[in-house]
Design an enzyme around this catalytic site. Structure first.
Site, PDB file in Angstrom:
ATOM      1  N   HIS A  19       4.663   2.273  11.560  1.00  0.00           N
ATOM      2  CA  HIS A  19       5.817   1.398  11.806  1.00  0.00           C
ATOM      3  C   HIS A  19       7.062   2.244  12.040  1.00  0.00           C
ATOM      4  CE1 HIS A  19       7.569   1.907   7.808  1.00  0.00           C
ATOM      5  NE2 HIS A  19       6.383   1.656   7.274  1.00  0.00           N
ATOM      6  N   HIS A  22       7.765   5.457   9.905  1.00  0.00           N
ATOM      7  CA  HIS A  22       6.943   6.626  10.263  1.00  0.00           C
ATOM      8  C   HIS A  22       7.406   7.186  11.601  1.00  0.00           C
ATOM      9  CE1 HIS A  22       3.855   3.951   8.110  1.00  0.00           C
ATOM     10  NE2 HIS A  22       4.212   4.885   7.240  1.00  0.00           N
ATOM     11  N   CYS A 127       0.858   2.920 -11.982  1.00  0.00           N
ATOM     12  CA  CYS A 127       1.075   1.963 -10.886  1.00  0.00           C
ATOM     13  C   CYS A 127       0.045   2.260  -9.801  1.00  0.00           C
ATOM     14  CB  CYS A 127       2.488   2.071 -10.312  1.00  0.00           C
ATOM     15  SG  CYS A 127       2.667   1.078  -8.799  1.00  0.00           S
ATOM     16  N   CYS A 130       1.629   3.113  -6.299  1.00  0.00           N
ATOM     17  CA  CYS A 130       2.174   4.471  -6.139  1.00  0.00           C
ATOM     18  C   CYS A 130       1.135   5.535  -6.460  1.00  0.00           C
ATOM     19  CB  CYS A 130       3.359   4.699  -7.071  1.00  0.00           C
ATOM     20  SG  CYS A 130       4.703   3.573  -6.808  1.00  0.00           S
ATOM     21  N   CYS A 144       7.332  -1.239 -11.983  1.00  0.00           N
ATOM     22  CA  CYS A 144       7.442  -0.130 -11.035  1.00  0.00           C
ATOM     23  C   CYS A 144       8.654  -0.391 -10.138  1.00  0.00           C
ATOM     24  CB  CYS A 144       6.168  -0.051 -10.193  1.00  0.00           C
ATOM     25  SG  CYS A 144       6.421   0.846  -8.655  1.00  0.00           S
ATOM     26  N   HIS A 147       7.411  -1.155  -6.396  1.00  0.00           N
ATOM     27  CA  HIS A 147       6.556  -2.312  -6.092  1.00  0.00           C
ATOM     28  C   HIS A 147       6.932  -3.565  -6.866  1.00  0.00           C
ATOM     29  CE1 HIS A 147       4.248   1.108  -4.599  1.00  0.00           C
ATOM     30  NE2 HIS A 147       3.789   0.257  -3.718  1.00  0.00           N
ATOM     31  N   LYS A 296      14.402  -3.592   2.148  1.00  0.00           N
ATOM     32  CA  LYS A 296      13.782  -2.288   2.368  1.00  0.00           C
ATOM     33  C   LYS A 296      12.508  -2.493   3.180  1.00  0.00           C
ATOM     34  CE  LYS A 296      11.534   1.120  -0.502  1.00  0.00           C
ATOM     35  NZ  LYS A 296      11.444   1.742  -1.793  1.00  0.00           N
ATOM     36  N   LYS A 299       5.445  -0.446   4.168  1.00  0.00           N
ATOM     37  CA  LYS A 299       4.221  -1.198   4.409  1.00  0.00           C
ATOM     38  C   LYS A 299       3.708  -1.874   3.151  1.00  0.00           C
ATOM     39  CE  LYS A 299       2.275   3.176   3.837  1.00  0.00           C
ATOM     40  NZ  LYS A 299       3.623   3.419   3.297  1.00  0.00           N
TER      41      LYS A 299
HETATM   42  N1  MSP Z   1       0.996   9.891   2.064  1.00  0.00           N
HETATM   43  C1  MSP Z   1       2.286  10.037   1.507  1.00  0.00           C
HETATM   44  C2  MSP Z   1       2.928  11.327   1.941  1.00  0.00           C
HETATM   45  C3  MSP Z   1       2.147  12.557   1.602  1.00  0.00           C
HETATM   46  S1  MSP Z   1       2.895  13.992   2.214  1.00  0.00           S
HETATM   47  C4  MSP Z   1       2.080  15.250   1.501  1.00  0.00           C
HETATM   48  C5  MSP Z   1       3.168   8.883   1.956  1.00  0.00           C
HETATM   49  N2  MSP Z   1       2.807   8.249   3.054  1.00  0.00           N
HETATM   50  S2  MSP Z   1       3.600   7.021   3.723  1.00  0.00           S
HETATM   51  O1  MSP Z   1       2.733   6.495   4.740  1.00  0.00           O
HETATM   52  O2  MSP Z   1       4.050   6.113   2.735  1.00  0.00           O
HETATM   53  O3  MSP Z   1       4.812   7.679   4.435  1.00  0.00           O
HETATM   54  C6  MSP Z   1       6.040   7.884   3.790  1.00  0.00           C
HETATM   55  C7  MSP Z   1       6.981   8.464   4.789  1.00  0.00           C
HETATM   56  O4  MSP Z   1       7.053   7.618   5.957  1.00  0.00           O
HETATM   57  C8  MSP Z   1       8.417   8.586   4.347  1.00  0.00           C
HETATM   58  O5  MSP Z   1       8.677   9.722   3.579  1.00  0.00           O
HETATM   59  C9  MSP Z   1       9.115   8.614   5.686  1.00  0.00           C
HETATM   60  O6  MSP Z   1       8.888   9.836   6.307  1.00  0.00           O
HETATM   61  C10 MSP Z   1       8.361   7.554   6.437  1.00  0.00           C
HETATM   62  N3  MSP Z   1       8.880   6.212   6.150  1.00  0.00           N
HETATM   63  C11 MSP Z   1       8.149   5.132   5.775  1.00  0.00           C
HETATM   64  N4  MSP Z   1       8.981   4.063   5.681  1.00  0.00           N
HETATM   65  C12 MSP Z   1      10.235   4.418   5.978  1.00  0.00           C
HETATM   66  C13 MSP Z   1      11.460   3.739   6.120  1.00  0.00           C
HETATM   67  N5  MSP Z   1      11.581   2.454   5.898  1.00  0.00           N
HETATM   68  N6  MSP Z   1      12.541   4.451   6.503  1.00  0.00           N
HETATM   69  C14 MSP Z   1      12.463   5.776   6.795  1.00  0.00           C
HETATM   70  N7  MSP Z   1      11.326   6.441   6.684  1.00  0.00           N
HETATM   71  C15 MSP Z   1      10.214   5.831   6.209  1.00  0.00           C
HETATM   72  O7  MSP Z   1       4.172   8.635   1.308  1.00  0.00           O
END
Ligand code: MSP
Length: 645
Positions: A19, A22, A127, A130, A144, A147, A296, A299
């Site tokens: 999304h 990412h 949790c 997380c 948490c 969540h 916020k 996913k």
């Molecule tokens: N799998 C772990 C990361 C492991 S790294 C060794 C994880 N994955 S995640 O799919 O949740 O991705 C988190 C990351 O996605 C955030 O740190 C950021 O880079 C990006 N983002 C996800 N949602 C976001 C927003 N709403 N806004 C900005 N970045 C976001 O955590």
């Protein structure tokens, strides 16, 4: 001097498709790596997917698939998304790959042998969302904080990493390296956390509870905790420590993450590296969170925006521009389509798009489409060159700190200056006087050369647009870098094509008046630049006032000169099903025959007026500057009668 640069994004969980959040991290990582490649640096850019743990096992079960089949499918979606968004990653790591597993197991074994890992019992609030235990202090109202669900109390025997051992070292390291974690607010956050005693980190999960993980090499009854597994991807993607790729890139590694995963990256990871005898990263770069309408976006919580849908809708470069320009690195930002469209229209369609079409039209109209040699440079040209140098220096400084917004502001200042240069030098006026040919040539050269430089300077941020600008100048496809920004490299004699609109304006439901206002006299819409340089004062009107003007697309079905007038043409136009006559003062600029069949914009509810004996029922809109005049047209074919607002 060429430097080496290794940049990583987080590896994203495969429990949901990509999304906007990412996409943001991955796009800015891409812009950074493109920029460093332009600078001539040796770059390695890594992204990938995080595929183990409860979360993924549960999502796979819900989808009725095996964890591996499920991970394969979603990892494929990430890969495909990045391909379509033009991400230039050099590698894509998946934590289910054998090359990753062997490195994780080797590091675990090394830590175990060194006494950094011990077996013990732990009871705590866990949790599942997380995948970690929370201390009482971290919970908010017993829930948490991410969540908003109550954690489950779990007591079990597990393996622990002696993280607490390295607390003092970490504090000292952060204090000695002020930009180790940046921007500063996140460094402070980590330091604040380190003011309390650090607990050891539980790094295993009993197989009886979770099978979907990397087995511990020293105890097959356990799998590795997903964070301990995931963080190691940054190393495993380069190969075992000691391998050539590892030795080349690891000393230069920088991580890019959002604030949601600051703790694992700011605390677990450096202590893990220290314990394993590996150098720690040079910088942890942390950005804020994108939100939608105040909520916020993540996913796990819902409110998901699919990155590709947005990028496809508005164009990939426009999407890149918006997210980089809108978010101050480190702070949160909100996404709204209205804000997106407003920026697209103002910065891309108007500032940049207009500049490119103005410059190419000028070179085509006044120099036969061939860049002339500069022959009479003066202070105005010196200003353009100085503005380029300034932009270049500011972009460089901003990119050192991941300040994408500042970099774009600097480039747009340069673009604004170029638009003002066009207005101030008025090439169309110079073209009327044969004695000013040298000056005209100089102005046209300066503009074409500035476009060439924009084709380089924009390449990291708007790759397609930059490529199109270079193509217009016949320079597409060639290798280039920041070193080519040296002024004067555009060869006189270069052929220039007339540029099609780079960014069509988007109509929006936004109440903001996106089009420039009518002039006080209401005769013509003034387009960008006209009257602005001179500081002409414009009376502000309300949106209601504006909406009283009925602007329509009209098709010219006949045109002829008005007898005894040098200026006036009599036009017969169709507005919807109605045919009417109007008189326009455009005879010095347009041949009557060339107008037939063209769509123009008219004020349809103007009181009739009689000019040179011909009754005019409406007015054609045109923009003018000095002696130059151009009809206002819509940039896509719409039926006559369509409303303009
Ligand atoms: N799998 C772990 C990361 C492991 S790294 C060794 C994880 N994955 S995640 O799919 O949740 O991705 C988190 C990351 O996605 C955030 O740190 C950021 O880079 C990006 N983002 C996800 N949602 C976001 C927003 N709403 N806004 C900005 N970045 C976001 O955590």
């Amino acid at each position: 001097m060429a430097r080496t640069f290794y940049l990583t994004t987080p590896i994203y969980y495969v429990n949901a498709p990509p999304h906007l959040g990412h996409a943001y991290t991955t796009l800015i990582a891409d812009a950074m790596c493109r920029y460093r490649r332009l600078a001539g640096d040796r770059v390695h850019f890594l992204t990938g997917t995080d595929e183990h743990g409860d979360k993924i096992a549960q999502a796979a079960a819900k989808a009725g698939e095996s964890p591996q089949a499920y991970a394969d499918r979603i990892a494929g979606m990430f890969r495909e998304t990045w391909r379509r968004l033009g991400i230039t990653n050099d590698d894509f790591i998946r934590t289910t790959e054998p090359r990753h597993q062997v490195v994780v197991q080797a590091i675990l074994q090394k830590l175990h042998d060194a006494g950094e890992i011990y077996f013990g019992e732990y009871g705590g609030n866990y949790c599942y969302g997380c995948e970690r235990f929370y201390t009482g202090r971290e919970l908010q109202d017993g829930k948490c904080p991410d969540h908003q669900t109550a954690p489950t109390f779990i007591k079990e025997q597990n393996y622990f990493f002696r993280m607490s051992r390295h607390q003092e070292w970490l504090v000292k390291h952060i204090e000695a390296h002020p930009d180790f974690i940046r921007p500063e607010r996140y460094r402070n956050e980590v330091l604040a956390f380190l003011r309390e005693p650090l607990e050891d980190l539980c790094i295993s999960r009993p197989r009886s509870r979770l099978q979907w993980g990397i087995p511990l090499p020293f105890d097959p009854n356990y799998v590795t905790y997903v964070w301990f597994d995931a963080l190691i991807n940054y190393v495993s993607a380069l190969g075992m420590p000691g391998s050539e790729r590892f030795e080349t890139f690891w000393p230069h590694v920088q991580h890019l993450i959002a604030k949601d995963i600051l703790k694992p990256h700011g605390i677990y990871w450096p202590t893990m590296l220290k314990a394993a005898g590996l150098p720690v990263y040079t910088h942890l770069n942390v950005h804020g969170y994108w939100g939608l309408a105040g909520g916020k976006m993540s996913k796990s919580i819902g409110n998901v925006v699919e990155a590709l849908a947005l990028a496809d809708k508005y164009g990939h470069d426009a999407f890149r521009y918006f997210v980089m320009r809108e978010m101050t690195f480190g702070l949160d930002a909100n996404f709204s389509e209205e804000a997106f469209i407003a920026r697209l229209n103002a910065d891309l369609a108007n500032d940049l798009g207009n500049l490119v079409s103005r410059v190419t039209t000028l070179v085509v109209n006044f120099a036969g489409g061939v860049v002339p040699a500069p022959r009479a440079e003066g202070s105005q040209e010196a200003e353009v060159k100085a503005a380029l140098e300034k932009a270049r220096a500011e972009v460089d400084a901003a990119m050192e700190e991941f300040a994408f917004q500042r970099a774009l502001i600097a480039i747009w200042e340069f673009i604004g200056g170029l638009n003002r240069y066009v207005d101030a030098t008025a090439p169309w006026a110079l073209a009327k006087d044969a004695a000013k040919r040298e000056r005209l040539d100089t102005v046209l050269y300066t503009l074409a050369e500035a476009l060439r430089c924009l084709g380089i300077l924009l390449a990291a941020f708007l790759p397609h647009t930059a490529e199109r600008i270079r193509e217009i100048l016949g320079l597409g496809g060639g290798a280039m870098g920041l070193a080519d920004l040296g002024w004067g490299r555009l060869a006189p004699g270069t052929k220039v094509q007339k540029a099609p609109a780079l960014f069509p304006r988007i109509e929006s439901a936004s109440p903001l008046p996106l089009t420039p206002p009518l002039s006080p006299k209401g005769e013509r819409i003034k387009v960008r630049g006209e009257g602005q340089g001179g500081g002409a004062k414009m009376t502000k009107i309300s949106i209601e006032d504006f909406s009283r003007v009925d602007l329509r697309v009209a098709e010219v079905v006949a045109a002829e000169k008005v007898a005894k007038s040098k200026r006036l043409l009599k036009l017969t136009v169709k507005v919807g099903s109605e045919t009417r006559t109007l008189v326009a003062g455009i005879a010095e600029h347009y041949e009557p025959a060339s107008l037939v069949g063209r769509k123009v914009v008219v004020v349809a509810n103007l009181e009739p007026a009689t000019l040179m004996g011909v009754e005019s029922n409406g007015m054609v809109l045109a923009a003018s500057e000095g002696n130059d005049l151009a009809l206002v047209v819509v940039d896509r074919d719409l039926p006559a009668g369509a409303k303009v607002k």
